[in-house]
Design an enzyme around this catalytic site. Structure first.
Site, PDB file in Angstrom:
ATOM      1  CG  ASP A  87      -1.822   1.197   1.314  1.00 43.50           C
ATOM      2  OD1 ASP A  87      -1.629   2.151   0.524  1.00 43.50           O
ATOM      3  OD2 ASP A  87      -2.720   1.196   2.166  1.00 43.50           O
ATOM      4  CB  VAL A  88       1.959   3.556  -2.724  1.00 45.38           C
ATOM      5  CG1 VAL A  88       2.331   2.471  -3.720  1.00 45.38           C
ATOM      6  CG2 VAL A  88       0.622   4.197  -3.084  1.00 45.38           C
ATOM      7  CE  LYS A 141      -1.861   9.377 -21.728  1.00 46.66           C
ATOM      8  NZ  LYS A 141      -2.772  10.160 -22.501  1.00 46.66           N
ATOM      9  CG  HIS A 171       1.713   4.614 -25.528  1.00 49.07           C
ATOM     10  ND1 HIS A 171       0.809   5.311 -24.762  1.00 49.07           N
ATOM     11  CD2 HIS A 171       1.081   4.336 -26.691  1.00 49.07           C
ATOM     12  CE1 HIS A 171      -0.321   5.427 -25.419  1.00 49.07           C
ATOM     13  NE2 HIS A 171      -0.188   4.860 -26.603  1.00 49.07           N
ATOM     14  CD  GLU A 209      -8.735   7.359 -28.866  1.00 50.56           C
ATOM     15  OE1 GLU A 209      -8.274   6.416 -28.211  1.00 50.56           O
ATOM     16  OE2 GLU A 209      -9.160   8.412 -28.346  1.00 50.56           O
ATOM     17  CG  ASP A 228      -6.830  11.165 -23.105  1.00 44.87           C
ATOM     18  OD1 ASP A 228      -6.070  10.633 -22.271  1.00 44.87           O
ATOM     19  OD2 ASP A 228      -7.439  10.513 -23.974  1.00 44.87           O
ATOM     20  CG  HIS A 233      -0.315  10.318 -27.192  1.00 46.70           C
ATOM     21  ND1 HIS A 233       0.693   9.847 -26.375  1.00 46.70           N
ATOM     22  CD2 HIS A 233      -1.452   9.711 -26.748  1.00 46.70           C
ATOM     23  CE1 HIS A 233       0.190   9.002 -25.489  1.00 46.70           C
ATOM     24  NE2 HIS A 233      -1.108   8.911 -25.693  1.00 46.70           N
ATOM     25  CE  LYS A 327     -11.655   8.775 -25.473  1.00 46.22           C
ATOM     26  NZ  LYS A 327     -10.972   7.555 -25.927  1.00 46.22           N
TER      27      LYS A 327
END
Length: 476
Positions: A87-88, A141, A171, A209, A228, A233, A327
């Protein structure tokens, strides 16, 4: 930092990203013999598991998300996996993780947790000897929601890790075609002389998307398309495309040139942006609900953004960059379109000569297409008949026998090796946020609300007008 890691710690090891991307990427790298033979992989999360239970969990994820031909002998890879519950937010728990990792190890940490947990995690790592000079950390991110929160996160990480030991992941930079942008420009004398405002009329960057909210309801409604997709990106794609030639292909040189582009972005003016939100319609053959129906309430969050951007430097002054993301679009595609200027004079009377266009496909198809004018075969009574023909470089055809890798494979391997070239530096992140914050400020001053568009379309009609009033059109 170039010392190879012998221990990789995965925070959030039981989460969706780990199951779909991280564990499959590591297994594929292991199968290809690219990971160090002595690499220990320690997973950690809140779930209470033993090493054996985590290995069984990983096996199920690999059988679901990694093609059989890429798995190799799974038992060998699974034996590299270990697990420590954590548990961080509980400082004393880090002692058990430190014991699991062991002393005198070269450690790489992949932090895939909510940004709100970054600070307590860093503090716990530092308090138990897991943030020393032999440790590097990779951050997934989102790195904040604006410039101020991004700085808070970066300050927290910098309190324990020097910049040369911080790997901020995007990524998209692990995708082959994105890396091929650098090769295309700087390994071919043919293209570099053309890469400027004198010969390029405009550039389009599209990330479309077909999916809706899926499992990201709360996160997406807080973020929206601008934060987002555009903030990370798309701005990374723009920077790689537009940057000046670096002196070397290394972390410092490449990132120095990218940040110059990001700092040269002109503030968006009123009328240079369009936002939208999808409504119900037909998408990839299915009837789908609108954003507000999926969300379960009304919202002003944008699911579509189109921008007209300018880079104020000598190379690009006068060439607009049109960015578009959304989207529930008509099809899934990520591409960069380079529209060259018209020839100064045509020697072919009566023949329509179209300007050359290059399309760099990133996903789902990785390819490069250059449209050129050619003579139509046959004998004409007068003049020459011309037709536009494509020259295609399809990546699977050009490199037959090469597997299509997960983008995270390259990035995880570079993390283990300590190569920061394909990771994002702090000044890049903050330059990106500075530009994004200025756009959001303009929207607030204009009281800009998203325009509606039907699912399965290319966005609101205002986005078409954004580019058509300059005499151009979107590539669709």
């Amino acid at each position: 930092m170039t010392v190879r890691a012998d221990t990789l710690v995965l925070f959030g090891a039981t989460g969706d990203l780990s199951q779909r991307m991280l564990l499959p990427s590591l297994a594929a790298l292991h199968a290809d013999g690219l990971l160090p033979e002595d690499l220990n992989i320690v997973g950690t999360a809140r779930s209470d598991m033993s090493d054996i239970e985590f290995r069984n969990f990983a096996r199920a994820a690999l059988e679901k998300h990694l093609p059989a031909e890429r798995r190799g002998p799974l038992a060998d890879f699974l034996n590299c996996l270990h697990y420590q519950p954590l548990d961080v937010t509980t400082p004393e728990n880090y002692a058990d993780l430190a014991e699991k990792v062991g002393k005198d190890r070269q450690v790489a940490i992949f932090l895939s947790t909510a940004p709100s947990l970054f600070k307590p995690t860093i503090e716990g790592l530092a308090a138990h000897g897991l943030a020393g000079e032999n440790t590097r950390i990779c951050l997934e991110k989102p790195l904040g929601t604006d410039l101020a929160t991004s700085r808070e996160i970066n300050d927290a990480v910098a309190s324990a890790f020097s910049e040369d030991r911080i790997f901020r992941i995007d990524h998209y930079l692990g995708k082959e075609t994105v890396q091929n942008l650098i090769a295309l420009r700087f390994a071919n004398i043919l293209f570099e002389p053309l890469w400027n405002a004198r010969l390029i009329e405009h550039v389009q960057i599209t990330v479309a998307e077909t999916v809706g909210l899926e499992s990201r309801v709360d996160f997406y409604d807080d973020a929206g398309a601008l934060r987002d997709m555009v903030q990370n990106h798309m701005l990374q794609l723009l920077a790689l495309f537009a940057m000046e030639p670096p002196t070397h292909f290394d972390a410092s040189a490449v990132r120095d040139e990218k940040v110059k582009v990001l700092r040269a972005l002109r503030k968006i003016s009123p009328g240079e942006s369009v936002t939208g939100q999808y409504r119900g319609g037909a998408s990839v053959g299915e009837i789908v609900p609108g954003y507000d129906e999926e969300l379960g309430r009304d919202s002003d969050t944008e699911t579509f953004v189109a921008l007209k951007a300018h880079i104020d430097n000598w190379r690009w002054h006068g060439t607009p960059f049109y960015l578009r993301t959304g989207k529930r679009m008509q099809r899934r595609v990520t591409e960069i379109v380079v529209q060259f200027r018209e020839i100064p004079h045509s020697i072919f009377p009566g023949a329509k000569v179209k300007s050359n266009r290059m399309v760099i496909g990133i996903q789902p198809e990785e390819n490069i297409t250059l449209s050129v004018m050619a003579k139509v075969p046959g004998i004409e009574q007068e003049g020459i008949a011309l037709r536009e023909v494509p020259l295609n470089i399809a990546m699977p055809d050009a490199f037959s026998g090469k597997e299509k890798r997960i983008a995270y494979e390259r990035l995880l391997l570079d993390l283990v090796k300590g190569d920061q070239t394909l990771f994002v530096r702090r000044d890049e992140v903050e330059a990106q946020w500075s530009w994004i914050d200025s756009i959001r400020q303009t929207w607030a001053e204009e009281d800009l609300k998203p325009k509606t568009y039907g699912a399965g379309s290319w966005g609101p009609s205002a986005a078409i007008a954004l580019i058509e009033r300059d005499g151009s059109s979107w590539h669709e």
